[in-house]
Motif scaffolding. Structure first.
Motif, PDB file in Angstrom:
ATOM      1  N   HIS A 261       0.838  -1.208   0.000  1.00  0.00           N
ATOM      2  CA  HIS A 261       0.000   0.000   0.000  1.00  0.00           C
ATOM      3  C   HIS A 261       0.872   1.256   0.000  1.00  0.00           C
ATOM      4  O   HIS A 261       2.093   1.189   0.115  1.00  0.00           O
ATOM      5  N   GLY A 262       0.198   2.409  -0.094  1.00  0.00           N
ATOM      6  CA  GLY A 262       0.898   3.686  -0.110  1.00  0.00           C
ATOM      7  C   GLY A 262       1.014   4.291   1.287  1.00  0.00           C
ATOM      8  O   GLY A 262       0.829   3.604   2.303  1.00  0.00           O
ATOM      9  N   SER A 263       1.283   5.606   1.310  1.00  0.00           N
ATOM     10  CA  SER A 263       1.627   6.273   2.570  1.00  0.00           C
ATOM     11  C   SER A 263       0.406   6.764   3.342  1.00  0.00           C
ATOM     12  O   SER A 263       0.568   7.356   4.420  1.00  0.00           O
ATOM     13  N   ALA A 264      -0.788   6.523   2.805  1.00  0.00           N
ATOM     14  CA  ALA A 264      -2.056   6.868   3.480  1.00  0.00           C
ATOM     15  C   ALA A 264      -1.952   8.154   4.303  1.00  0.00           C
ATOM     16  O   ALA A 264      -2.149   8.140   5.520  1.00  0.00           O
ATOM     17  N   PRO A 265      -1.683   9.294   3.658  1.00  0.00           N
ATOM     18  CA  PRO A 265      -1.394  10.528   4.404  1.00  0.00           C
ATOM     19  C   PRO A 265      -2.502  10.930   5.390  1.00  0.00           C
ATOM     20  O   PRO A 265      -2.201  11.484   6.450  1.00  0.00           O
ATOM     21  N   ALA A 273      -2.612   3.172  11.673  1.00  0.00           N
ATOM     22  CA  ALA A 273      -2.350   2.315  10.508  1.00  0.00           C
ATOM     23  C   ALA A 273      -1.992   0.886  10.905  1.00  0.00           C
ATOM     24  O   ALA A 273      -1.409   0.641  11.965  1.00  0.00           O
ATOM     25  N   ASN A 274      -2.329  -0.014  10.008  1.00  0.00           N
ATOM     26  CA  ASN A 274      -2.004  -1.434  10.195  1.00  0.00           C
ATOM     27  C   ASN A 274      -0.569  -1.682   9.700  1.00  0.00           C
ATOM     28  O   ASN A 274      -0.271  -1.446   8.529  1.00  0.00           O
ATOM     29  N   PRO A 275       0.320  -2.151  10.564  1.00  0.00           N
ATOM     30  CA  PRO A 275       1.705  -2.372  10.116  1.00  0.00           C
ATOM     31  C   PRO A 275       1.905  -3.726   9.427  1.00  0.00           C
ATOM     32  O   PRO A 275       3.029  -4.072   9.044  1.00  0.00           O
ATOM     33  N   THR A 312      -6.405  -3.744  13.901  1.00  0.00           N
ATOM     34  CA  THR A 312      -6.429  -2.300  13.637  1.00  0.00           C
ATOM     35  C   THR A 312      -7.742  -1.964  12.922  1.00  0.00           C
ATOM     36  O   THR A 312      -8.441  -2.857  12.438  1.00  0.00           O
ATOM     37  N   TYR A 313      -8.028  -0.662  12.816  1.00  0.00           N
ATOM     38  CA  TYR A 313      -9.357  -0.222  12.346  1.00  0.00           C
ATOM     39  C   TYR A 313      -9.744  -0.786  10.975  1.00  0.00           C
ATOM     40  O   TYR A 313     -10.910  -1.051  10.692  1.00  0.00           O
ATOM     41  N   ASP A 314      -8.746  -0.953  10.103  1.00  0.00           N
ATOM     42  CA  ASP A 314      -9.032  -1.334   8.712  1.00  0.00           C
ATOM     43  C   ASP A 314      -9.597  -2.741   8.587  1.00  0.00           C
ATOM     44  O   ASP A 314     -10.306  -3.040   7.617  1.00  0.00           O
TER      45      ASP A 314
HETATM   46  P1  NAD Z   1      -2.794   4.263  -0.023  1.00  0.00           P
HETATM   47  O1  NAD Z   1      -2.440   2.840  -0.181  1.00  0.00           O
HETATM   48  O2  NAD Z   1      -1.844   5.131   0.719  1.00  0.00           O
HETATM   49  O3  NAD Z   1      -4.207   4.371   0.676  1.00  0.00           O
HETATM   50  C1  NAD Z   1      -5.389   3.778   0.137  1.00  0.00           C
HETATM   51  C2  NAD Z   1      -6.400   3.516   1.228  1.00  0.00           C
HETATM   52  O4  NAD Z   1      -5.958   2.444   2.039  1.00  0.00           O
HETATM   53  C3  NAD Z   1      -6.624   4.682   2.168  1.00  0.00           C
HETATM   54  O5  NAD Z   1      -7.984   4.730   2.491  1.00  0.00           O
HETATM   55  C4  NAD Z   1      -5.826   4.344   3.400  1.00  0.00           C
HETATM   56  O6  NAD Z   1      -6.359   4.921   4.547  1.00  0.00           O
HETATM   57  C5  NAD Z   1      -5.862   2.807   3.417  1.00  0.00           C
HETATM   58  N1  NAD Z   1      -4.622   2.227   3.923  1.00  0.00           N
HETATM   59  C6  NAD Z   1      -3.470   2.048   3.253  1.00  0.00           C
HETATM   60  N2  NAD Z   1      -2.544   1.473   4.007  1.00  0.00           N
HETATM   61  C7  NAD Z   1      -3.113   1.262   5.204  1.00  0.00           C
HETATM   62  C8  NAD Z   1      -2.655   0.701   6.415  1.00  0.00           C
HETATM   63  N3  NAD Z   1      -1.398   0.231   6.547  1.00  0.00           N
HETATM   64  N4  NAD Z   1      -3.492   0.649   7.452  1.00  0.00           N
HETATM   65  C9  NAD Z   1      -4.738   1.107   7.335  1.00  0.00           C
HETATM   66  N5  NAD Z   1      -5.232   1.651   6.231  1.00  0.00           N
HETATM   67  C10 NAD Z   1      -4.436   1.738   5.162  1.00  0.00           C
HETATM   68  O7  NAD Z   1      -3.046   4.857  -1.486  1.00  0.00           O
HETATM   69  P2  NAD Z   1      -3.235   6.344  -1.994  1.00  0.00           P
HETATM   70  O8  NAD Z   1      -4.080   7.113  -1.007  1.00  0.00           O
HETATM   71  O9  NAD Z   1      -3.684   6.230  -3.383  1.00  0.00           O
HETATM   72  O10 NAD Z   1      -1.775   6.957  -2.037  1.00  0.00           O
HETATM   73  C11 NAD Z   1      -1.205   7.784  -1.025  1.00  0.00           C
HETATM   74  C12 NAD Z   1       0.242   8.113  -1.380  1.00  0.00           C
HETATM   75  O11 NAD Z   1       1.014   6.906  -1.371  1.00  0.00           O
HETATM   76  C13 NAD Z   1       0.444   8.706  -2.771  1.00  0.00           C
HETATM   77  O12 NAD Z   1       1.373   9.767  -2.682  1.00  0.00           O
HETATM   78  C14 NAD Z   1       1.017   7.575  -3.585  1.00  0.00           C
HETATM   79  O13 NAD Z   1       1.873   8.056  -4.604  1.00  0.00           O
HETATM   80  C15 NAD Z   1       1.802   6.841  -2.542  1.00  0.00           C
HETATM   81  N6  NAD Z   1       2.066   5.410  -2.828  1.00  0.00           N
HETATM   82  C16 NAD Z   1       3.261   4.926  -2.460  1.00  0.00           C
HETATM   83  C17 NAD Z   1       3.566   3.587  -2.635  1.00  0.00           C
HETATM   84  C18 NAD Z   1       4.918   3.100  -2.211  1.00  0.00           C
HETATM   85  O14 NAD Z   1       5.714   3.857  -1.708  1.00  0.00           O
HETATM   86  N7  NAD Z   1       5.214   1.832  -2.391  1.00  0.00           N
HETATM   87  C19 NAD Z   1       2.605   2.713  -3.165  1.00  0.00           C
HETATM   88  C20 NAD Z   1       1.340   3.218  -3.516  1.00  0.00           C
HETATM   89  C21 NAD Z   1       1.074   4.574  -3.327  1.00  0.00           C
END
Ligand code: NAD
Length: 478
Positions: A261-265, A273-275, A312-314
């Motif tokens: 997954h991404g950085s879920a800002p 967040a779920n590790p 975790t919440y997710d």
């Molecule tokens: P995301 O994977 O960060 O989030 C998508 C959804 O999943 C969100 O609702 C988030 O809250 C949830 N989520 C993701 N990881 C979670 C976790 N560990 N625990 C709980 N909930 C989680 O995708 P996005 O929002 O499209 O992207 C956010 C940023 O991340 C962007 O800047 C993107 O470029 C970047 N990104 C980075 C990588 C990487 O570094 N490998 C991969 C994908 C996206």
């Protein structure tokens, strides 16, 4: 003791990395850490790849890289750090296990346990794109024999070493006969070397549909970069959540491990967040560096924590989950479970000292390559292909002549259909006349004639036979 490189990344990255490191260190991981900065701050400081030049030295020296997700800033010019890292370090194999944790994590699929092995360097990810006419842009899809051999051998070796029964190949070679066709052909060749492992091929569209519907019929899936990118996210999501999956990017020298997954800002800095995704990446890393027992201990403690309903919440669900926890409490629960095994979910037993036999690619003897024609790609704003054909036939030479015109791949001359929609981008094929040999300078002559005739050639593609076999696509309808 193994020295590794760690990057905590952006958004939820630092929290999930701290949780992951806490768990694996408590389990007895024998690692020393060099930390580097990657991601948003580094991009905004002027490094277009999101990583400073000297950090590459650390990664290349240590060869093992555990990376948290990063945020790629919006706007032009920023290159994906993941794509750059994979290609710079030759991380050709992307391995993503996706398994069901039913009934503790909600999913329709109770039996799912698949590993997707995605080619990581080639295909449409070369970023070789051009606008050629007002109306048409192109992206080059490059597939190489070494690339196919490396990834397909990796998939079979993976299956062999990890006791998997079947390798399935997904391509679209009914349409892309050269590129996907090569991948399929190499799959069939290498499969012969592994008679103990079942093998099969599916066209990607129905294969992906089947995987989403009945994932339990698949075991290891090997596929090209773009298809792998798409189906691996689908597989992770239908297994329960993208938040639970990790991935390994493996090369001949170096390897990078991460969550998918991404950085879920929006969740950053809230201990929410779920590790688990990054932890799964770290477990693959421990196996990779030979610390199998630690990997096993962590995986079993993690499975037990999920089974205990500490979520975790997710993945929290009323009635199934027992306690909703934050990132650090989840990590503490896994640490507490170290040394314990799950009782409903199957405890893992990783293969010790797993060595995949992956010989370096040896170049094959050169094939006999014969020039037999050329495709001129022409920018022309007219609409009647017969008119264009007349212009093009006027530059026929004594050893080659116009044989076909296509528009977006479909034959429009000779005998085209008036219904076919045409853009301003025409592929005009010249083939050698019977008994005539073609040389490169004949093509230069043709181009000079085209220039004189005011034909706007935007690109040429030579037509070859390799060992007497035509190695280019026909026009659709030809
Ligand atoms: P995301 O994977 O960060 O989030 C998508 C959804 O999943 C969100 O609702 C988030 O809250 C949830 N989520 C993701 N990881 C979670 C976790 N560990 N625990 C709980 N909930 C989680 O995708 P996005 O929002 O499209 O992207 C956010 C940023 O991340 C962007 O800047 C993107 O470029 C970047 N990104 C980075 C990588 C990487 O570094 N490998 C991969 C994908 C996206």
């Amino acid at each position: 003791m193994t020295r590794i490189t760690v990057a905590k990344g952006d958004g939820i990255g630092p929290e999930i990395m701290d949780a992951t490191l806490k768990i694996i260190m408590a389990a007895g991981a024998q690692i020393e850490i060099d930390e580097i900065a990657v991601g948003e701050k580094v991009y905004l400081a002027g490094n277009n790849n999101g990583i400073a030049a000297d950090s590459w030295d650390t990664i290349r020296t240590n060869k093992v890289f555990l990376k948290a997700p990063i945020t790629t800033p919006q706007g032009g010019g920023y290159k994906s750090l993941n794509v750059t890292t994979r290609k710079f370090l030759g991380l050709y194999s992307n391995v993503r296990p996706c398994m069901s944790l039913y009934p503790f994590v909600e999913t329709k699929h109770h039996e799912m346990d698949i590993v997707i092995i995605r080619e990581n360097e080639e295909d449409l990810y070369g970023g070789i794109e051009h606008q050629q006419t007002d109306e048409v842009v192109q992206c080059l899809k490059l597939i190489s024999r070494p690339g196919c051999e490396k990834i397909i051998r990796y998939a079979f070796e993976y299956a062999k070493v990890y006791g998997r029964k079947k390798v399935t190949c997904f391509t679209k070679d009914n349409i892309m006969k050269q590129t996907d066709g090569l991948f399929h052909k190499v799959f069939d060749e290498i499969a012969l070397e592994y008679p103990e492992i079942e093998n099969e091929h599916w066209i990607i569209d129905i294969g992906a549909a089947k995987m989403a519907d009945t994932p339990e019929i698949f075991d290891v899936i090997v596929t090209l970069n773009l298809y792998g990118d798409v189906i691996s996210d689908i597989a992770a999501q239908i297994a329960g959540s993208v938040g639970l999956a990790g991935s390994a990017n493996i090369g001949e020298e170096c390897a990078m491990f991460e969550a998918i997954h991404g950085s879920a800002p929006r969740r950053a800095g809230q201990n929410m967040a779920n590790p688990s995704g990054l932890l799964q990446g770290a477990i693959m890393m421990l196996n990779h560096i030979g610390q199998t027992e630690v990997a096993e201990k962590v995986q079993n403690a993690w499975l037990k924590t999920i089974e205990d309903g500490i979520h975790t919440y997710d993945i929290f669900k009323e009635g199934v989950s027992k306690e909703k926890v934050g990132t650090s409490e989840f990590a503490d629960a896994v640490v507490k479970n170290l040394g314990h095994e799950p009782s409903v979910l199957k405890p893992v037993k990783f293969v010790k000292d797993a060595v995949l036999n992956l010989p370096k690619y040896v170049k094959k003897p050169a094939m006999n390559k014969q020039l037999v024609g050329v495709d001129l790609f022409v920018d022309w704003r007219g609409t009647d292909p017969n008119e264009l054909a007349e212009k093009l036939q006027s530059i026929n030479t004594e050893n080659k002549h116009l044989t076909m015109i296509t528009n977006r791949g479909i034959k429009v001359w000779p005998n085209g259909f008036s219904e076919t929609f045409c853009t301003d981008h025409w592929r005009c094929r010249y083939e050698h006349n019977e008994g005539k040999t073609l040389y490169k300078n004949n093509i230069i002559t043709l181009l000079a004639k085209a220039l004189d005739a005011k034909i706007d050639v935007v690109k040429t593609e030579n037509l070859y036979e390799f060992d007497g076999k035509a190695a280019y696509s026909l026009g659709q309808g030809q």
